[in-house]
Motif scaffolding. Structure first.
Motif, PDB file in Angstrom:
ATOM      1  N   ILE A  70       0.777  -1.062   0.027  1.00 37.68           N
ATOM      2  CA  ILE A  70       0.134  -0.084   0.091  1.00 37.68           C
ATOM      3  C   ILE A  70       1.002   1.182  -0.049  1.00 37.68           C
ATOM      4  CG2 ILE A  70      -1.814   1.104   1.177  1.00 37.68           C
ATOM      5  CD1 ILE A  70      -2.103  -1.615   2.837  1.00 37.68           C
ATOM      6  N   ASN A  71       0.733   1.946  -1.179  1.00 39.33           N
ATOM      7  CA  ASN A  71       1.373   3.073  -0.937  1.00 39.33           C
ATOM      8  C   ASN A  71       0.648   4.436  -0.497  1.00 39.33           C
ATOM      9  OD1 ASN A  71       3.079   5.372  -1.684  1.00 39.33           O
ATOM     10  ND2 ASN A  71       3.440   4.806  -3.917  1.00 39.33           N
ATOM     11  N   VAL A  72       0.685   4.707   0.529  1.00 36.48           N
ATOM     12  CA  VAL A  72       0.048   5.722   1.307  1.00 36.48           C
ATOM     13  C   VAL A  72       0.407   7.269   0.554  1.00 36.48           C
ATOM     14  CG1 VAL A  72      -0.745   6.785   3.290  1.00 36.48           C
ATOM     15  CG2 VAL A  72      -0.123   4.247   3.585  1.00 36.48           C
ATOM     16  N   TRP A  73      -0.705   7.895   0.359  1.00 32.61           N
ATOM     17  CA  TRP A  73      -0.656   9.050  -0.330  1.00 32.61           C
ATOM     18  C   TRP A  73      -0.420  10.193   0.411  1.00 32.61           C
ATOM     19  CZ3 TRP A  73      -5.787   7.768  -2.670  1.00 32.61           C
ATOM     20  CH2 TRP A  73      -5.708   7.062  -3.836  1.00 32.61           C
ATOM     21  N   ASP A  74      -0.781  10.248   1.916  1.00 30.86           N
ATOM     22  CA  ASP A  74      -0.702  11.284   2.969  1.00 30.86           C
ATOM     23  C   ASP A  74       0.340  10.583   4.012  1.00 30.86           C
ATOM     24  OD1 ASP A  74      -0.759  13.046   4.879  1.00 30.86           O
ATOM     25  OD2 ASP A  74      -2.908  13.433   4.919  1.00 30.86           O
ATOM     26  N   LYS A  75       1.759  11.211   4.063  1.00 31.84           N
ATOM     27  CA  LYS A  75       2.539  10.689   5.119  1.00 31.84           C
ATOM     28  C   LYS A  75       1.852  10.606   6.498  1.00 31.84           C
ATOM     29  CE  LYS A  75       7.377  11.480   4.106  1.00 31.84           C
ATOM     30  NZ  LYS A  75       8.381  12.255   4.093  1.00 31.84           N
ATOM     31  N   GLY A  76       0.964  11.486   6.769  1.00 30.44           N
ATOM     32  CA  GLY A  76       0.487  11.512   7.997  1.00 30.44           C
ATOM     33  C   GLY A  76      -0.614  10.394   8.427  1.00 30.44           C
ATOM     34  N   LEU A  77      -0.951   9.753   7.459  1.00 36.68           N
ATOM     35  CA  LEU A  77      -1.999   8.393   7.566  1.00 36.68           C
ATOM     36  C   LEU A  77      -1.286   7.267   7.639  1.00 36.68           C
ATOM     37  CD1 LEU A  77      -4.784   9.694   5.146  1.00 36.68           C
ATOM     38  CD2 LEU A  77      -4.887   9.753   7.692  1.00 36.68           C
ATOM     39  N   VAL A  78       0.005   7.106   7.406  1.00 31.53           N
ATOM     40  CA  VAL A  78       0.701   5.760   7.355  1.00 31.53           C
ATOM     41  C   VAL A  78       0.450   5.046   8.598  1.00 31.53           C
ATOM     42  CG1 VAL A  78       3.007   4.835   7.371  1.00 31.53           C
ATOM     43  CG2 VAL A  78       2.616   6.642   5.692  1.00 31.53           C
ATOM     44  N   ASN A  79       0.824   5.588   9.833  1.00 32.02           N
ATOM     45  CA  ASN A  79       0.593   5.026  11.232  1.00 32.02           C
ATOM     46  C   ASN A  79      -0.894   4.445  11.372  1.00 32.02           C
ATOM     47  OD1 ASN A  79       3.190   5.030  11.867  1.00 32.02           O
ATOM     48  ND2 ASN A  79       2.909   6.931  12.780  1.00 32.02           N
ATOM     49  N   LYS A  80      -1.978   5.272  10.844  1.00 33.45           N
ATOM     50  CA  LYS A  80      -3.276   4.911  11.003  1.00 33.45           C
ATOM     51  C   LYS A  80      -3.808   3.826   9.881  1.00 33.45           C
ATOM     52  CE  LYS A  80      -5.087   9.479  12.413  1.00 33.45           C
ATOM     53  NZ  LYS A  80      -6.261  10.413  12.135  1.00 33.45           N
ATOM     54  N   VAL A  81      -3.052   3.707   8.953  1.00 31.93           N
ATOM     55  CA  VAL A  81      -3.305   2.639   8.100  1.00 31.93           C
ATOM     56  C   VAL A  81      -2.903   1.319   8.623  1.00 31.93           C
ATOM     57  CG1 VAL A  81      -2.779   1.702   5.719  1.00 31.93           C
ATOM     58  CG2 VAL A  81      -3.326   4.200   5.759  1.00 31.93           C
ATOM     59  N   GLU A  82      -1.377   1.534   8.941  1.00 30.57           N
ATOM     60  CA  GLU A  82      -0.850   0.315   9.663  1.00 30.57           C
ATOM     61  C   GLU A  82      -2.020  -0.219  10.909  1.00 30.57           C
ATOM     62  OE1 GLU A  82       3.243  -0.963  11.984  1.00 30.57           O
ATOM     63  OE2 GLU A  82       2.200   0.978  12.111  1.00 30.57           O
ATOM     64  N   LYS A  83      -2.267   0.857  11.695  1.00 28.96           N
ATOM     65  CA  LYS A  83      -3.113   0.202  12.801  1.00 28.96           C
ATOM     66  C   LYS A  83      -4.361  -0.323  12.582  1.00 28.96           C
ATOM     67  CE  LYS A  83      -5.323   2.205  17.097  1.00 28.96           C
ATOM     68  NZ  LYS A  83      -5.459   3.518  17.800  1.00 28.96           N
ATOM     69  N   ALA A  84      -4.848   0.145  11.283  1.00 29.70           N
ATOM     70  CA  ALA A  84      -6.097  -0.326  10.957  1.00 29.70           C
ATOM     71  C   ALA A  84      -5.900  -1.870  10.358  1.00 29.70           C
ATOM     72  CB  ALA A  84      -6.860   0.325   9.762  1.00 29.70           C
ATOM     73  N   ILE A  85      -5.004  -2.156   9.675  1.00 28.94           N
ATOM     74  CA  ILE A  85      -4.441  -3.483   9.363  1.00 28.94           C
ATOM     75  C   ILE A  85      -4.372  -4.273  10.383  1.00 28.94           C
ATOM     76  CG2 ILE A  85      -2.821  -5.091   7.995  1.00 28.94           C
ATOM     77  CD1 ILE A  85      -2.522  -2.364   6.162  1.00 28.94           C
ATOM     78  N   ARG A  86      -3.639  -3.977  11.440  1.00 28.19           N
ATOM     79  CA  ARG A  86      -3.172  -4.637  12.441  1.00 28.19           C
ATOM     80  C   ARG A  86      -4.638  -4.926  13.295  1.00 28.19           C
ATOM     81  NH1 ARG A  86       2.079  -5.432  13.905  1.00 28.19           N
ATOM     82  NH2 ARG A  86       3.454  -3.539  12.898  1.00 28.19           N
ATOM     83  N   ASN A  87      -5.632  -4.301  13.420  1.00 29.58           N
ATOM     84  CA  ASN A  87      -6.724  -4.385  14.208  1.00 29.58           C
ATOM     85  C   ASN A  87      -7.960  -5.126  13.427  1.00 29.58           C
ATOM     86  OD1 ASN A  87      -5.544  -3.077  16.259  1.00 29.58           O
ATOM     87  ND2 ASN A  87      -6.394  -1.148  16.014  1.00 29.58           N
ATOM     88  N   SER A  88      -7.632  -5.444  12.096  1.00 28.15           N
ATOM     89  CA  SER A  88      -8.540  -5.753  11.289  1.00 28.15           C
ATOM     90  C   SER A  88      -8.939  -7.190  11.370  1.00 28.15           C
ATOM     91  CB  SER A  88      -8.314  -5.770   9.701  1.00 28.15           C
ATOM     92  OG  SER A  88      -7.141  -6.538   9.501  1.00 28.15           O
ATOM     93  N   GLY A  89      -7.937  -7.987  11.928  1.00 28.86           N
ATOM     94  CA  GLY A  89      -8.337  -9.491  12.139  1.00 28.86           C
ATOM     95  C   GLY A  89      -7.543 -10.233  10.959  1.00 28.86           C
ATOM     96  N   LEU A  90      -7.179  -9.503  10.198  1.00 28.24           N
ATOM     97  CA  LEU A  90      -6.566 -10.540   8.800  1.00 28.24           C
ATOM     98  C   LEU A  90      -5.485 -11.416   9.313  1.00 28.24           C
ATOM     99  CD1 LEU A  90      -6.747  -7.445   6.133  1.00 28.24           C
ATOM    100  CD2 LEU A  90      -8.215  -9.572   6.534  1.00 28.24           C
TER     101      LEU A  90
END
Length: 187
Positions: A70-90
């Motif tokens: 995933i190439n995140v467009w906004d640097k400020g969202l990188v940690n939020k994207v990572e957290k969402a993936i970790r918490n997704s249960g995948l």
């Protein structure tokens, strides 16, 4: 009045087709050991104050059979994207590389494969229930028309039509489930 009665089988078929489409979408989010961009569709990110799908905050790619990036467009969202993936249960552990998040897809063990086939069976049963609900609506239309004066022969004809349509779509659900289970159990 009742002589011209005709049930809208095209509408019933369209609604049953919707149940199949919904099932395919649910199946696409099931992990089969191969990388797929659709794997991340159910994951939502808290971006700019609202929950947003991952594909709207970055570009999702599958460069290798066992890797999603995933190439995140906004640097400020990188940690939020990572957290969402970790918490997704995948069950995927994201790895950071600047604004690129790499998701190595681990090999599925036998127990996890069995669990995924059970989840797939649950999705298929939900689709069957949706199809049966459409069948019930069709049968209710027939009963209403019978009360309005439809002949018994017409009633039997339309009941058979609706039941045949139902059987056809439940057969498609079963075929789709068998295919998905074989895909999941494939090593």
């Amino acid at each position: 009045m009742a002589e011209d009665f005709e049930i809208d089988t095209a509408d019933l078929e369209r609604r049953m087709e919707g149940a199949i489409a919904s099932l395919r979408l649910e199946f696409s989010s099931l992990r089969t050991g191969r990388a797929s961009a659709s794997l991340l569709e159910p994951v939502m990110v808290d971006a700019y104050g609202q929950m947003t799908p991952i594909n709207q905050v970055g570009t999702v790619n599958v460069p290798e059979p066992r890797m999603v990036t995933i190439n995140v467009w906004d640097k400020g969202l990188v940690n939020k994207v990572e957290k969402a993936i970790r918490n997704s249960g995948l069950g995927i552990n994201p790895q950071m590389n600047g604004t690129i998040i790499m998701l190595p897809i681990p090999e599925l063990n036998e127990e996890r494969r069995r669990d995924l086939t059970k989840v797939a069976s649950t999705y298929a049963e939900n689709a069957r229930v949706a199809i049966r609900n459409v069948r019930r609506d069709g049968m209710d239309q027939i009963k209403k028309a019978k009360n309005d004066g439809m002949s018994e022969d017409d009633q039997k004809f339309w009941e058979t039509e609706v039941q045949d349509l139902t059987n056809k779509f439940i057969g498609r659900v079963d075929e789709t489930l068998e295919t998905k289970q074989a895909e999941i159990m494939q090593v």
